[in-house]
Design an enzyme around this catalytic site. Sequence first.
Site, PDB file in Angstrom:
ATOM      1  N   LYS A  40      -6.285  15.327 -24.520  1.00 37.51           N
ATOM      2  CA  LYS A  40      -6.049  15.776 -25.896  1.00 37.51           C
ATOM      3  C   LYS A  40      -6.484  17.221 -26.087  1.00 37.51           C
ATOM      4  CE  LYS A  40      -6.517  12.693 -29.084  1.00 37.51           C
ATOM      5  NZ  LYS A  40      -7.424  11.628 -29.483  1.00 37.51           N
ATOM      6  N   ARG A  59     -12.351  13.373 -32.670  1.00 36.64           N
ATOM      7  CA  ARG A  59     -11.509  12.495 -31.840  1.00 36.64           C
ATOM      8  C   ARG A  59     -11.959  12.492 -30.388  1.00 36.64           C
ATOM      9  NH1 ARG A  59      -6.245  12.437 -34.686  1.00 36.64           N
ATOM     10  NH2 ARG A  59      -6.600  13.576 -36.594  1.00 36.64           N
ATOM     11  N   GLY A  75      -6.211   4.179 -28.056  1.00 42.47           N
ATOM     12  CA  GLY A  75      -6.896   3.213 -28.910  1.00 42.47           C
ATOM     13  C   GLY A  75      -8.182   2.640 -28.343  1.00 42.47           C
ATOM     14  N   MET A  81     -11.060   4.317 -27.519  1.00 47.34           N
ATOM     15  CA  MET A  81     -12.293   4.939 -28.014  1.00 47.34           C
ATOM     16  C   MET A  81     -12.146   5.257 -29.491  1.00 47.34           C
ATOM     17  SD  MET A  81     -13.239   7.262 -24.769  1.00 47.34           S
ATOM     18  CE  MET A  81     -11.620   7.877 -24.597  1.00 47.34           C
ATOM     19  N   ARG A  85       0.978  14.027 -25.737  1.00 43.96           N
ATOM     20  CA  ARG A  85       0.575  13.578 -24.397  1.00 43.96           C
ATOM     21  C   ARG A  85       1.789  12.960 -23.714  1.00 43.96           C
ATOM     22  NH1 ARG A  85      -3.294   8.817 -26.763  1.00 43.96           N
ATOM     23  NH2 ARG A  85      -1.683   7.659 -27.821  1.00 43.96           N
ATOM     24  N   HIS A 101      -0.988  -0.851 -32.478  1.00 51.07           N
ATOM     25  CA  HIS A 101      -1.868  -1.045 -31.325  1.00 51.07           C
ATOM     26  C   HIS A 101      -1.249  -2.021 -30.328  1.00 51.07           C
ATOM     27  CE1 HIS A 101      -5.130  -3.059 -29.122  1.00 51.07           C
ATOM     28  NE2 HIS A 101      -5.607  -1.834 -29.036  1.00 51.07           N
ATOM     29  N   ARG A 132       4.213 -16.582   9.357  1.00 59.79           N
ATOM     30  CA  ARG A 132       3.132 -17.526   9.689  1.00 59.79           C
ATOM     31  C   ARG A 132       3.780 -18.880   9.956  1.00 59.79           C
ATOM     32  NH1 ARG A 132       0.487 -14.577   5.185  1.00 59.79           N
ATOM     33  NH2 ARG A 132      -1.515 -13.756   5.898  1.00 59.79           N
ATOM     34  N   ARG A 164       4.317 -15.322  14.397  1.00 56.76           N
ATOM     35  CA  ARG A 164       2.958 -15.455  14.927  1.00 56.76           C
ATOM     36  C   ARG A 164       2.716 -16.883  15.384  1.00 56.76           C
ATOM     37  NH1 ARG A 164      -1.943 -14.675  10.929  1.00 56.76           N
ATOM     38  NH2 ARG A 164      -1.277 -16.733  10.277  1.00 56.76           N
ATOM     39  N   SER A 189      -0.051  -5.470  15.452  1.00 50.20           N
ATOM     40  CA  SER A 189       0.074  -5.659  14.013  1.00 50.20           C
ATOM     41  C   SER A 189      -1.338  -5.868  13.469  1.00 50.20           C
ATOM     42  CB  SER A 189       0.945  -6.869  13.704  1.00 50.20           C
ATOM     43  OG  SER A 189       0.979  -7.052  12.312  1.00 50.20           O
ATOM     44  N   GLY A 198      -4.056  -7.169  11.361  1.00 52.02           N
ATOM     45  CA  GLY A 198      -4.317  -8.255  10.418  1.00 52.02           C
ATOM     46  C   GLY A 198      -5.556  -7.865   9.629  1.00 52.02           C
ATOM     47  N   THR A 199      -5.336  -7.121   8.569  1.00 50.91           N
ATOM     48  CA  THR A 199      -6.487  -6.527   7.877  1.00 50.91           C
ATOM     49  C   THR A 199      -7.252  -7.526   7.016  1.00 50.91           C
ATOM     50  OG1 THR A 199      -4.856  -5.680   6.338  1.00 50.91           O
ATOM     51  CG2 THR A 199      -5.777  -4.117   7.913  1.00 50.91           C
ATOM     52  N   ASN A 200      -6.709  -8.747   6.869  1.00 51.69           N
ATOM     53  CA  ASN A 200      -7.506  -9.759   6.153  1.00 51.69           C
ATOM     54  C   ASN A 200      -8.689 -10.149   7.032  1.00 51.69           C
ATOM     55  OD1 ASN A 200      -5.427  -9.689   4.285  1.00 51.69           O
ATOM     56  ND2 ASN A 200      -4.406 -11.474   5.147  1.00 51.69           N
ATOM     57  N   ASP A 201      -8.379 -10.526   8.250  1.00 47.66           N
ATOM     58  CA  ASP A 201      -9.469 -10.892   9.164  1.00 47.66           C
ATOM     59  C   ASP A 201     -10.277  -9.678   9.599  1.00 47.66           C
ATOM     60  OD1 ASP A 201      -9.682 -13.711   9.608  1.00 47.66           O
ATOM     61  OD2 ASP A 201      -7.632 -13.621  10.354  1.00 47.66           O
ATOM     62  N   CYS A 243      -0.026  -6.263   8.604  1.00 44.40           N
ATOM     63  CA  CYS A 243       0.535  -7.441   7.936  1.00 44.40           C
ATOM     64  C   CYS A 243      -0.498  -8.150   7.060  1.00 44.40           C
ATOM     65  CB  CYS A 243       1.142  -8.386   8.949  1.00 44.40           C
ATOM     66  SG  CYS A 243      -0.056  -9.077  10.091  1.00 44.40           S
ATOM     67  N   TYR A 279       5.199   0.665  10.525  1.00 41.32           N
ATOM     68  CA  TYR A 279       5.648  -0.122   9.380  1.00 41.32           C
ATOM     69  C   TYR A 279       4.504  -0.794   8.646  1.00 41.32           C
ATOM     70  CZ  TYR A 279       5.165  -4.433  12.186  1.00 41.32           C
ATOM     71  OH  TYR A 279       4.674  -5.468  12.936  1.00 41.32           O
TER      72      TYR A 279
HETATM   73  C1  PEP Z   1      -4.762 -11.107   8.577  1.00 43.23           C
HETATM   74  O1  PEP Z   1      -5.771 -11.589   9.057  1.00 43.23           O
HETATM   75  O2  PEP Z   1      -4.713 -10.001   8.025  1.00 43.23           O
HETATM   76  C2  PEP Z   1      -3.488 -11.843   8.655  1.00 43.23           C
HETATM   77  C3  PEP Z   1      -2.360 -11.296   8.268  1.00 43.23           C
HETATM   78  O3  PEP Z   1      -3.537 -13.129   9.059  1.00 43.23           O
HETATM   79  P1  PEP Z   1      -4.036 -14.340   8.147  1.00 43.23           P
HETATM   80  O4  PEP Z   1      -4.179 -13.832   6.766  1.00 43.23           O
HETATM   81  O5  PEP Z   1      -2.995 -15.397   8.268  1.00 43.23           O
HETATM   82  O6  PEP Z   1      -5.314 -14.698   8.785  1.00 43.23           O
HETATM   83 MG    MG Z   2      -5.627 -13.269  10.427  1.00 45.52          MG
END
Ligand code: PEP
Ligand code: MG
Length: 916
Positions: A37, A108, A117, A119, A381, A499, A605, A661, A807, A809-812, A874, A894
């Site tokens: 502002k 203001r 809205g 603040m 704005r 609002h 999976r 997999r 690949s 597997g960023t969860n694990d 993945c 990818y």
């Molecule tokens: C992971 O681990 O990132 C993954 C893709 O495999 P999952 O989630 O099935 O363990």
């Molecule tokens: Mg995994």
Amino acid sequence: MKQTIDTKFTMSEKRVYTFGNGKAEGKADMRNLLGGKGANLAEMNLIGVPVPPGFTITTNVCNEYFEKGKEEVVALLKDEVENAVKHIETLMNSKFGDVENPLLVSVRSGARASMPGMMDTILNLGLNDEVVEGLARKTGNERFAYDSYRRFVQMYGDVVLGMKPLNKEDIDPFEAIIIKVKEQRGIKLDNEMSVEELKQLVVLFKNAIKQQTGKDFPVDPMEQLWGAICAVFDSWMNERAILYRKMEGIPTEWGTAVSVMAMVFGNMGDTSATGVCFSRDAATGENRFNGEYLVNAQGEDVVAGIRTPQQITKEGSLRWAAQQGIEEEVRATNYPSMEEAMPEIYAQLDAIQDKLEKHYHDMQDMEFTVQEGKLWFLQTRNGKRTGTAMVKIAMDLLREGEIDEKTALLRCEPNKLDELLHPVFDKLALSRAKVLTRGLPASPGAACGQIVFFADDAEKWHDDGRQVVMVRIETSPEDLAGMSAAEGILTARGGMTSHAAVVARGMGKCCVSGAGAINIDYKKRTVEIDGITLHEGDYISLNGSTGEVYLGEVQTKAAEVTGDFADLMKLCDKYTKLVVRTNADTPHDAKVARNFGAVGIGLCRTEHMFFENEKIKAMREMILADTTEGREVALEKLLPYQKQDFYGILKAMDGHPVNVRLLDPPLHEFVPHDLKGQEDMAQEMGVSVQEIQNRVNSLSEHNPMLGHRGCRLGNTYPEITAMQTRAILSAAIQLKKEGFDPHPEIMVPLIGIVNEFDEQEKVIRSTADRLFEEEGVKIPYRVGTMIEIPRAALTADYIAKKAEYFSFGTNDLTQMTFGYSRDDIASFLPVYLEKKILSVDPFQVLDQKGVGQLIEMAVKKGRSTRPGLTCGICGEHGGEPSSVKFCHRVGLNYVSCSPFRVPIARLAAAQAAIEE
Ligand code: PEP
Ligand code: MG
């Protein structure tokens, strides 16, 4: 002592920036320091837009305020603020607190990112019992002076002195007093109140404040000003602002600026007005100037939804009338547009809105006031917009030559595309549904759910897994969390700039506002619409694109990528380097993702495939068997099912890679844990319950996530790997024979040691060779691995000598890098976020410093032994924009994400390439 040391050091810093009369100390690109502002008020001065003079206190001061406290900051600011007030006095030719010729100001908030809205704002500051008399004399308008005074006491009482409703069912305490006074006098409208009644209100308000809060109303204007400045800083830390920042990812350290401006008055009679306007339609993105205004009113009247505002343009007025079903009344000019009622002012307004849009090259959301025939701009704005409007405006501005392709892509926020992927009402179901009433199409989309009336109920019901529609007379910033939890919002009052409308559009929530025909009773928790009484918990459906409200649940269908959305996606492909694949384990999901532009499957999976009737039986038989032969008999039964599954998926993704997999989860996930389930299983298998229980017990592990899963299964039971390989490749052979073009990939999960991969690869290759010999056909296929254990990342150069692709597997990988159980993080994550130990959930947003370092290193090491190694991701992060951008930067080939995130990943990938 402390104060002198600190202030000596910081005294020289400039904390206050003035503007007015075509000059300004700041400009548009100083938004980090002056807030959006403040920066735009300065800029408007510089480009010749009429803006009342004023000054902005910087966002840095907000941080100082929370570090040093009120007293010290007021001392630091004192000289600069007093000089800046003098600057306004000079330009306005009046004096703050003067009884003869008083200056009033507004105070203001304004953060770097707009937080509409969230603040607080205070208008008409500088009035007391004496000054109000001076204002009446100066303007010759006693009614106006007292109307301003009662508004000031009301706002200051609420914002600075904390005068709020005591219970959620109660209305605003000041409104309650107004209603009482009007009832006593037998009048309906605010503007029917006499001067005497306005004076009476001021006294009643002050008494009520004293009674409820114990505080006296300050009479000294300078004391009022400091109170207001500090209250605006305090509002940075109010609950709704904190929640909004969390939702929008705005850092607390950014702070808010405070802008103090000379008051201009929209409530000085019939040649005065106030309004809000947009250079394009914020709901649909159409290029049409639109907005709302009220004659003889002040800004908060438009936003609060207390009076129904009129349209700015004639075309808007006709649209609005058609939506409300009151064409006749409008034709009888009961609600004249500004274009008709104030043509000269309208022409100026139209010219300035156009100038501002061209200056900023983006859709503007502006506030203005007309004081006795003179137009003033109070704010501009870049307007908040829905996902649909975001895409349309970007593509339109591109076609109009206002912005280039890269800017158009960068203008779109990847996550907001999600709104375009939401289901829409099924046309047939809609034509059969009963329309209860109509309101304004404030924010598009389809919503259906159970009625709730209060924000906290919306949250609670939502947490219990129910879908709710929040029904309110009007919403206020306190309702933010409830609005966020609801599928949609329906309000009785308020226009397209109320609002509810503005916030819902920002959130991408469906909203119908100003449905005047609905009668809400908060105490009884009912809403009466067209003679039908609905209770809390009853179902209704909203069409935010038409403003229609339907009885009951109306069926929805999936959205499609067409028009501007499709054009935007095509534009992405022009710049993107990253390929976007999808995580899919059914032909249906594969098709959906393909329609959204996925070019391949990055993770299929296989475990979900085993849960249907016959399959789960064969699976359990396999688990129950205690010899290789026994397992092979059961696997033989599973083979045709698996082959059929892969056939469907490979066909749906014809011509693109499909990365399957091998079985990953621990086997205990496939057996029943309750007695009834075990009895049923025993009967099906023809064994005793005890035998089943023994096996279930033997499968139980203290730490199953780190236990007998992933390639450890395949390495202990190679026959599973052999069966899956056979199923994948024989499906591909069949497709090839039928003239299709399958590209299978076989992926080994959860390896930490290259030998684990070696063993599995041997099984895969030998099975494949045998199959190809039997069939007399060869299919090209690749064998790769997941990198999801830190040791795999650390030894990626060895692994890449064997594996054809990686690949991540960023969860694990996140689980094992942090040592946080992915299934149990909920028990401590909220506290970690609260205490800022973590800034985000690392399972949603990739931890670039830690987990990201492992990825970057593994890519480099992998490519050192296998140049050109294909690398993808993945885990869940593959569809999260900031993580996708990271993947681009570290050279992945990818990303792979769930079907509904594919367009989001495509846009983020294009942005990453452009930002590079
Ligand atoms: C992971 O681990 O990132 C993954 C893709 O495999 P999952 O989630 O099935 O363990
Ligand atoms: Mg995994």
